[in-house]
Design a protein around this motif. Structure first.
Motif, PDB file in Angstrom:
ATOM      1  N   ALA A 122       8.434  83.399  38.772  1.00 57.86           N
ATOM      2  CA  ALA A 122       7.678  84.327  38.993  1.00 57.86           C
ATOM      3  C   ALA A 122       7.643  84.651  40.448  1.00 57.86           C
ATOM      4  O   ALA A 122       7.503  85.754  40.730  1.00 57.86           O
ATOM      5  N   SER A 123       6.961  83.864  41.110  1.00 55.13           N
ATOM      6  CA  SER A 123       6.999  83.989  42.629  1.00 55.13           C
ATOM      7  C   SER A 123       8.249  84.134  43.406  1.00 55.13           C
ATOM      8  O   SER A 123       8.053  85.222  44.073  1.00 55.13           O
ATOM      9  N   HIS A 124       9.243  83.459  42.801  1.00 56.79           N
ATOM     10  CA  HIS A 124      10.756  84.011  43.448  1.00 56.79           C
ATOM     11  C   HIS A 124      11.047  85.581  43.199  1.00 56.79           C
ATOM     12  O   HIS A 124      11.194  86.202  44.261  1.00 56.79           O
ATOM     13  N   VAL A 125      10.925  85.733  41.919  1.00 58.85           N
ATOM     14  CA  VAL A 125      11.135  87.228  41.567  1.00 58.85           C
ATOM     15  C   VAL A 125      10.189  88.192  42.395  1.00 58.85           C
ATOM     16  O   VAL A 125      10.673  89.194  42.938  1.00 58.85           O
ATOM     17  N   LEU A 126       9.010  88.018  42.414  1.00 62.81           N
ATOM     18  CA  LEU A 126       7.958  88.839  43.089  1.00 62.81           C
ATOM     19  C   LEU A 126       8.204  89.024  44.637  1.00 62.81           C
ATOM     20  O   LEU A 126       8.259  90.112  45.111  1.00 62.81           O
ATOM     21  N   LEU A 127       8.595  87.650  45.242  1.00 65.13           N
ATOM     22  CA  LEU A 127       8.948  87.955  46.735  1.00 65.13           C
ATOM     23  C   LEU A 127      10.125  88.730  46.985  1.00 65.13           C
ATOM     24  O   LEU A 127      10.410  89.132  47.807  1.00 65.13           O
ATOM     25  N   SER A 128      11.042  88.321  46.067  1.00 64.30           N
ATOM     26  CA  SER A 128      12.743  88.779  46.520  1.00 64.30           C
ATOM     27  C   SER A 128      12.768  90.002  45.933  1.00 64.30           C
ATOM     28  O   SER A 128      13.855  90.875  46.364  1.00 64.30           O
ATOM     29  N   ARG A 129      11.948  90.455  44.831  1.00 60.55           N
ATOM     30  CA  ARG A 129      11.900  92.045  44.417  1.00 60.55           C
ATOM     31  C   ARG A 129      13.429  92.135  43.564  1.00 60.55           C
ATOM     32  O   ARG A 129      13.797  93.127  43.674  1.00 60.55           O
ATOM     33  N   ALA A 130      13.859  90.929  42.868  1.00 62.46           N
ATOM     34  CA  ALA A 130      15.106  91.010  42.233  1.00 62.46           C
ATOM     35  C   ALA A 130      14.652  89.960  41.116  1.00 62.46           C
ATOM     36  O   ALA A 130      14.340  89.001  41.283  1.00 62.46           O
ATOM     37  N   PRO A 131      15.604  90.367  39.853  1.00 64.13           N
ATOM     38  CA  PRO A 131      15.424  89.456  39.060  1.00 64.13           C
ATOM     39  C   PRO A 131      16.316  88.195  39.317  1.00 64.13           C
ATOM     40  O   PRO A 131      17.324  88.416  39.925  1.00 64.13           O
ATOM     41  N   LEU A 132      16.135  87.178  38.291  1.00 63.23           N
ATOM     42  CA  LEU A 132      17.017  85.814  38.344  1.00 63.23           C
ATOM     43  C   LEU A 132      18.020  85.824  37.168  1.00 63.23           C
ATOM     44  O   LEU A 132      17.647  86.247  36.157  1.00 63.23           O
ATOM     45  N   PRO A 133      19.182  85.390  37.536  1.00 57.30           N
ATOM     46  CA  PRO A 133      20.024  85.136  36.354  1.00 57.30           C
ATOM     47  C   PRO A 133      19.541  84.062  35.353  1.00 57.30           C
ATOM     48  O   PRO A 133      19.005  83.127  35.840  1.00 57.30           O
ATOM     49  N   GLY A 134      19.539  84.416  33.932  1.00 57.93           N
ATOM     50  CA  GLY A 134      19.276  83.524  33.054  1.00 57.93           C
ATOM     51  C   GLY A 134      19.889  82.121  33.059  1.00 57.93           C
ATOM     52  O   GLY A 134      19.156  81.187  32.906  1.00 57.93           O
ATOM     53  N   ALA A 135      21.000  82.182  33.466  1.00 60.67           N
ATOM     54  CA  ALA A 135      21.791  80.597  33.391  1.00 60.67           C
ATOM     55  C   ALA A 135      21.206  80.105  34.576  1.00 60.67           C
ATOM     56  O   ALA A 135      21.075  78.783  34.811  1.00 60.67           O
ATOM     57  N   THR A 136      20.739  80.508  35.951  1.00 61.18           N
ATOM     58  CA  THR A 136      20.241  79.977  37.061  1.00 61.18           C
ATOM     59  C   THR A 136      18.978  79.272  36.559  1.00 61.18           C
ATOM     60  O   THR A 136      18.744  78.304  36.898  1.00 61.18           O
ATOM     61  N   VAL A 137      17.948  80.027  35.899  1.00 59.22           N
ATOM     62  CA  VAL A 137      16.730  79.561  35.425  1.00 59.22           C
ATOM     63  C   VAL A 137      16.923  78.304  34.554  1.00 59.22           C
ATOM     64  O   VAL A 137      16.361  77.332  34.743  1.00 59.22           O
ATOM     65  N   ALA A 138      17.567  78.543  33.591  1.00 60.47           N
ATOM     66  CA  ALA A 138      18.293  77.315  32.660  1.00 60.47           C
ATOM     67  C   ALA A 138      18.750  76.233  33.540  1.00 60.47           C
ATOM     68  O   ALA A 138      18.273  75.146  33.083  1.00 60.47           O
ATOM     69  N   ALA A 139      19.247  76.306  34.602  1.00 63.19           N
ATOM     70  CA  ALA A 139      20.023  75.086  35.250  1.00 63.19           C
ATOM     71  C   ALA A 139      18.878  74.592  35.925  1.00 63.19           C
ATOM     72  O   ALA A 139      18.495  73.364  35.912  1.00 63.19           O
ATOM     73  N   VAL A 140      17.989  75.262  36.717  1.00 64.29           N
ATOM     74  CA  VAL A 140      16.809  74.717  37.431  1.00 64.29           C
ATOM     75  C   VAL A 140      15.801  73.934  36.231  1.00 64.29           C
ATOM     76  O   VAL A 140      15.251  72.914  36.508  1.00 64.29           O
ATOM     77  N   ALA A 141      15.537  74.703  35.092  1.00 66.12           N
ATOM     78  CA  ALA A 141      14.863  74.054  34.104  1.00 66.12           C
ATOM     79  C   ALA A 141      15.275  72.686  33.680  1.00 66.12           C
ATOM     80  O   ALA A 141      14.618  71.502  33.376  1.00 66.12           O
ATOM     81  N   ALA A 142      16.494  72.638  33.317  1.00 62.31           N
ATOM     82  CA  ALA A 142      16.974  71.357  32.815  1.00 62.31           C
ATOM     83  C   ALA A 142      16.969  70.409  33.900  1.00 62.31           C
ATOM     84  O   ALA A 142      16.741  69.133  33.758  1.00 62.31           O
ATOM     85  N   GLY A 143      17.172  70.611  35.063  1.00 60.40           N
ATOM     86  CA  GLY A 143      17.091  69.785  36.386  1.00 60.40           C
ATOM     87  C   GLY A 143      15.754  69.181  36.498  1.00 60.40           C
ATOM     88  O   GLY A 143      15.286  67.876  36.468  1.00 60.40           O
ATOM     89  N   VAL A 144      14.754  69.991  36.251  1.00 60.81           N
ATOM     90  CA  VAL A 144      13.320  69.667  36.230  1.00 60.81           C
ATOM     91  C   VAL A 144      12.802  68.832  35.162  1.00 60.81           C
ATOM     92  O   VAL A 144      12.151  67.955  35.447  1.00 60.81           O
ATOM     93  N   PHE A 145      13.335  69.240  34.225  1.00 61.57           N
ATOM     94  CA  PHE A 145      13.099  68.314  33.075  1.00 61.57           C
ATOM     95  C   PHE A 145      13.590  67.036  32.791  1.00 61.57           C
ATOM     96  O   PHE A 145      12.847  65.853  32.601  1.00 61.57           O
TER      97      PHE A 145
END
Length: 155
Positions: free
Chosen positions: A26-49
């Motif tokens: 949410a903070s990255h989207v709000l500051l960059s004013r562009a959506p994120l690709p779903g695969a990128t979010v999924a990759a970061v989520a997998a790494g964090v988990f």
């Protein structure tokens, strides 16, 4: 009750992942004013988990947590920014040309945070810092380090 049990570790890691990735996205989207690709979010989520699950087995001090979280915070931001630029280009629109021929369109399916990006304003990605001076990069780095230290203090 054993807090390091496998099931409880998985629940703790999943809750931590959901909170951290949602906040970061949410903070990255709000500051960059562009959506994120779903695969990128999924990759970061997998790494964090995986990281949270691996580290949830025992208690650690502030220094060790901060030494891990600050670089991970910077890495997640780099992955988010790279995903945005690879899928949507510098102007925030879809990437065309040879990248589509190698299957990049499959990785770029799904836009996470599109309503937030529209709410932030009509400017495309990168416009926020287009005319910023060199101090903006240092302020952004300080903000990321501060978020990592705040998260380490919380944990």
């Amino acid at each position: 009750m054993d807090i390091s049990g496998t099931q409880l570790r998985a629940v703790r890691a999943a809750l931590f992942t959901a909170f951290v990735v949602t906040l970061g996205t949410a903070s990255h989207v709000l500051l960059s004013r562009a959506p994120l690709p779903g695969a990128t979010v999924a990759a970061v989520a997998a790494g964090v988990f995986v990281t949270a699950y691996g580290l949830a087995g025992r208690e650690r001090g502030f220094g060790r947590i901060a030494a891990l979280l600050v670089p991970l915070e910077l890495a997640a931001d780099t992955v988010f920014t790279t995903g945005q630029h690879a899928c949507y280009g510098r102007a925030g629109g879809p990437v065309a040309g040879p990248l589509r021929a190698v299957g990049l369109d499959v990785l770029c399916e799904g836009r996470v945070g599109s309503p937030l990006a529209r709410m932030a304003g009509p400017d495309p990605a990168g416009e926020l810092f287009a005319h910023a001076g060199p101090a903006a990069a240092w302020l952004l780095l300080a903000a990321h380090v501060g978020v990592g230290l705040l998260a380490a203090a919380w944990l």
